[in-house]
Design a protein around this motif. Structure first.
Motif, PDB file in Angstrom:
ATOM      1  N   HIS A 158       0.872  -1.179  -0.283  1.00 46.01           N
ATOM      2  CA  HIS A 158      -0.069  -0.179   0.184  1.00 46.01           C
ATOM      3  C   HIS A 158       0.658   1.315  -0.456  1.00 46.01           C
ATOM      4  CE1 HIS A 158      -3.559  -2.350   2.037  1.00 46.01           C
ATOM      5  NE2 HIS A 158      -3.398  -2.952   0.511  1.00 46.01           N
ATOM      6  N   LEU A 159       0.685   2.053  -0.577  1.00 43.22           N
ATOM      7  CA  LEU A 159       1.749   3.604  -0.933  1.00 43.22           C
ATOM      8  C   LEU A 159       1.875   4.195   0.321  1.00 43.22           C
ATOM      9  CD1 LEU A 159       0.511   4.690  -4.518  1.00 43.22           C
ATOM     10  CD2 LEU A 159       2.423   3.328  -3.783  1.00 43.22           C
ATOM     11  N   ASP A 160       0.918   3.868   1.435  1.00 38.87           N
ATOM     12  CA  ASP A 160       1.607   4.804   2.182  1.00 38.87           C
ATOM     13  C   ASP A 160       2.318   3.860   3.090  1.00 38.87           C
ATOM     14  OD1 ASP A 160      -0.590   2.618   2.952  1.00 38.87           O
ATOM     15  OD2 ASP A 160      -1.431   3.820   4.666  1.00 38.87           O
ATOM     16  N   HIS A 161       2.555   3.028   2.637  1.00 42.18           N
ATOM     17  CA  HIS A 161       3.435   2.476   3.382  1.00 42.18           C
ATOM     18  C   HIS A 161       4.794   1.659   2.685  1.00 42.18           C
ATOM     19  CE1 HIS A 161       1.418   0.150   6.564  1.00 42.18           C
ATOM     20  NE2 HIS A 161       0.526   1.285   6.337  1.00 42.18           N
ATOM     21  N   PRO A 176       4.563   0.212 -10.953  1.00 45.09           N
ATOM     22  CA  PRO A 176       3.762   0.588  -9.992  1.00 45.09           C
ATOM     23  C   PRO A 176       2.308   0.903 -10.770  1.00 45.09           C
ATOM     24  CG  PRO A 176       5.223   2.225  -9.769  1.00 45.09           C
ATOM     25  CD  PRO A 176       5.524   1.325 -11.278  1.00 45.09           C
ATOM     26  N   SER A 177       2.159   0.972 -11.635  1.00 48.79           N
ATOM     27  CA  SER A 177       1.105   1.867 -12.706  1.00 48.79           C
ATOM     28  C   SER A 177      -0.108   1.039 -12.148  1.00 48.79           C
ATOM     29  CB  SER A 177       1.114   1.555 -14.077  1.00 48.79           C
ATOM     30  OG  SER A 177       1.325   0.175 -14.253  1.00 48.79           O
ATOM     31  N   ARG A 178      -0.449  -0.570 -12.034  1.00 55.91           N
ATOM     32  CA  ARG A 178      -1.491  -0.691 -11.775  1.00 55.91           C
ATOM     33  C   ARG A 178      -1.538  -0.504 -10.450  1.00 55.91           C
ATOM     34  NH1 ARG A 178      -1.869  -7.046 -11.351  1.00 55.91           N
ATOM     35  NH2 ARG A 178       0.387  -7.232 -11.755  1.00 55.91           N
ATOM     36  N   LEU A 179      -0.960  -0.763  -9.520  1.00 60.47           N
ATOM     37  CA  LEU A 179      -0.628  -0.077  -7.733  1.00 60.47           C
ATOM     38  C   LEU A 179      -0.848   1.221  -7.664  1.00 60.47           C
ATOM     39  CD1 LEU A 179      -0.492  -0.611  -5.122  1.00 60.47           C
ATOM     40  CD2 LEU A 179       1.908  -0.417  -5.392  1.00 60.47           C
ATOM     41  N   VAL A 180      -0.779   2.148  -8.353  1.00 61.13           N
ATOM     42  CA  VAL A 180      -1.157   3.622  -8.908  1.00 61.13           C
ATOM     43  C   VAL A 180      -2.624   3.489  -8.391  1.00 61.13           C
ATOM     44  CG1 VAL A 180      -1.502   5.600  -9.837  1.00 61.13           C
ATOM     45  CG2 VAL A 180       0.455   4.563  -9.091  1.00 61.13           C
ATOM     46  N   ALA A 181      -3.559   2.752  -9.997  1.00 60.57           N
ATOM     47  CA  ALA A 181      -4.519   2.706 -10.321  1.00 60.57           C
ATOM     48  C   ALA A 181      -5.491   2.229  -9.114  1.00 60.57           C
ATOM     49  CB  ALA A 181      -5.178   1.701 -11.441  1.00 60.57           C
ATOM     50  N   GLY A 182      -5.087   0.948  -8.584  1.00 61.43           N
ATOM     51  CA  GLY A 182      -5.764   1.202  -7.232  1.00 61.43           C
ATOM     52  C   GLY A 182      -6.266   1.468  -6.089  1.00 61.43           C
ATOM     53  N   THR A 183      -4.586   2.219  -5.952  1.00 64.40           N
ATOM     54  CA  THR A 183      -5.099   3.321  -4.983  1.00 64.40           C
ATOM     55  C   THR A 183      -5.823   4.735  -5.091  1.00 64.40           C
ATOM     56  OG1 THR A 183      -2.384   2.844  -4.687  1.00 64.40           O
ATOM     57  CG2 THR A 183      -3.541   4.863  -3.478  1.00 64.40           C
ATOM     58  N   LYS A 184      -5.857   5.544  -6.567  1.00 64.93           N
ATOM     59  CA  LYS A 184      -6.564   5.838  -6.509  1.00 64.93           C
ATOM     60  C   LYS A 184      -7.691   5.767  -6.245  1.00 64.93           C
ATOM     61  CE  LYS A 184      -3.778   8.807 -10.279  1.00 64.93           C
ATOM     62  NZ  LYS A 184      -3.838   9.099 -11.438  1.00 64.93           N
ATOM     63  N   TRP A 229      -5.837  11.018  -2.799  1.00 58.33           N
ATOM     64  CA  TRP A 229      -5.007  11.088  -3.521  1.00 58.33           C
ATOM     65  C   TRP A 229      -4.380  12.057  -4.169  1.00 58.33           C
ATOM     66  CZ3 TRP A 229      -1.514   7.588  -5.302  1.00 58.33           C
ATOM     67  CH2 TRP A 229      -0.971   7.826  -7.015  1.00 58.33           C
ATOM     68  N   GLN A 230      -4.551  13.760  -3.919  1.00 55.84           N
ATOM     69  CA  GLN A 230      -4.100  15.455  -4.140  1.00 55.84           C
ATOM     70  C   GLN A 230      -2.658  14.175  -3.012  1.00 55.84           C
ATOM     71  OE1 GLN A 230      -6.101  18.358  -2.112  1.00 55.84           O
ATOM     72  NE2 GLN A 230      -7.747  16.154  -1.492  1.00 55.84           N
ATOM     73  N   TYR A 231      -2.520  13.999  -1.948  1.00 48.37           N
ATOM     74  CA  TYR A 231      -1.600  14.405  -0.921  1.00 48.37           C
ATOM     75  C   TYR A 231      -0.522  12.960  -1.397  1.00 48.37           C
ATOM     76  CZ  TYR A 231      -5.437  16.165   1.900  1.00 48.37           C
ATOM     77  OH  TYR A 231      -6.198  17.651   2.096  1.00 48.37           O
ATOM     78  N   GLU A 262       3.385  10.524  -7.457  1.00 51.91           N
ATOM     79  CA  GLU A 262       3.231   9.265  -8.475  1.00 51.91           C
ATOM     80  C   GLU A 262       4.393   8.488  -7.872  1.00 51.91           C
ATOM     81  OE1 GLU A 262       1.689   7.740 -10.744  1.00 51.91           O
ATOM     82  OE2 GLU A 262       0.348   9.197 -11.524  1.00 51.91           O
ATOM     83  N   PRO A 263       4.641   7.757  -7.003  1.00 44.75           N
ATOM     84  CA  PRO A 263       6.274   6.568  -6.462  1.00 44.75           C
ATOM     85  C   PRO A 263       6.601   6.541  -8.046  1.00 44.75           C
ATOM     86  CG  PRO A 263       4.102   4.697  -7.290  1.00 44.75           C
ATOM     87  CD  PRO A 263       4.201   6.232  -7.514  1.00 44.75           C
ATOM     88  N   GLU A 264       8.380   6.391  -7.651  1.00 45.39           N
ATOM     89  CA  GLU A 264       9.262   5.789  -8.869  1.00 45.39           C
ATOM     90  C   GLU A 264       8.774   4.302  -8.563  1.00 45.39           C
ATOM     91  OE1 GLU A 264      11.225   7.951 -10.643  1.00 45.39           O
ATOM     92  OE2 GLU A 264      10.126   9.576  -9.811  1.00 45.39           O
TER      93      GLU A 264
END
Length: 304
Positions: free
Chosen positions: A78-81, A110-118, A125-127, A130-132
């Motif tokens: 999860h992107l908060d971790h 991470p494109s699928r992870l980004v889509a799922g997170t959004k 998401w404004q906070y 995009e992960p490297e």
């Protein structure tokens, strides 16, 4: 603590351990990352990427050169971790990311992870940033039963899939500490209160309760919550774990009952959002966003 602040963990028995308020979601006291000043210097949890500089500044404050950092260990993807991990390895050329096997590929691409997170976090998401992507050769896959050797410390890896199928927790036996990820809930130290975390799409109540038993068997003196901070449980571990089991179970029962009453999922979500309140912690925006995310996660789990 305020965003960017660094504090040493001074609970009896702990050594070489610090934590940083990452200012997650522009909210103080919500997101923590940990620095273990071990023979192989380590960061546990990487935040959402926003404000990753706080972690680099923490290394400097503690006296760890960025080139000396060797390990960035995340409990789940999860992107908060894990969202800041790519930025950290760019800035720290000798660090690798230790990530649960089943989620590792999503940090490399991470494109699928980004889509799922959004889809999961909505307006929050404004906070984020995009992960490297993390190069394959900078990723070390870990799984239940593995040990990350840090020299004078070790991180023992234990599966904890209730919050997310790709979650693990880390046990540092030297410090008698468990880095909980989201397996033990959200600890609000200012209120001395534990809150549920049940986001979509993998939340499973029974597995969450099993994860608490995993922590109980490890018998730590300290729980290091990503949300938020270290907690001395040397005298009351059983009570702490039992309390979260009750909080989480009653939360699921409340959502289930309201769903029976209102039938429409959107109405259930709106009910819990409009009634969300946490005086003395976070801010109203974050409290409401948390309520929506957690309600949606329970509703998804009830469909299974």
């Amino acid at each position: 603590m305020e965003p960017g602040d660094v504090s040493e963990v001074t609970i009896d028995g702990c050594s070489d351990l610090y934590y940083v308020d990452t200012g997650m979601y522009d909210t103080a006291g919500y997101g923590a990352a940990y620095v273990l000043d071990a023979d192989r210097p380590t960061i546990v949890e990487a935040g959402i990427g926003t404000n990753y500089e706080y972690l680099l500044e923490a290394l400097d404050e503690i006296g760890i050169d960025s080139e000396a950092l060797e390990v960035v260990a995340v409990t789940h993807i999860h992107l908060d971790h894990a969202g800041g991990a790519g930025f950290l390895v760019e800035a720290c050329p000798n660090a690798d990311v230790y990530v649960p096997l089943v989620g590792a590929g999503l940090l490399a691409e991470p494109s699928r992870l980004v889509a799922g997170t959004k889809a999961a976090v909505g307006d929050q998401w404004q906070y984020y940033v995009e992960p490297e992507p993390i190069p394959d050769d900078r990723i070390v896959e870990i799984d239940d039963g593995d040990v990350i050797d840090l020299g004078n410390h070790e991180l023992h890896v234990h599966g904890a899939p209730g919050h997310a199928f790709h979650q693990v927790i880390f046990d540092d036996p030297v410090n008698e500490t468990v880095f909980t990820g989201d397996a033990a809930g959200i600890w609000i130290p200012d209120l001395e209160r534990i809150k549920e975390t049940s986001p979509p799409s993998d939340f499973d109540l029974e597995e969450c309760l099993d994860d608490l038993e995993t922590i109980r068997e490890l018998d730590p003196n300290v729980l290091c919550y990503t949300h938020f901070g270290p907690r001395d449980v040397s005298d009351d571990l059983d009570e702490v774990l039992d309390e979260y089991a009750t909080v989480l179970t009653e939360w699921v029962e409340a959502v289930d009952a309201k769903r029976e009453e209102l039938e429409a999922d959107r109405a259930v979500i709106d009910y819990f959002v409009s009634n969300a309140s946490l005086p003395g912690a976070w801010n109203e925006r974050k409290v409401r966003a948390e309520a929506e995310l957690n309600t949606r996660g329970v509703l998804d789990s009830l469909e299974e």
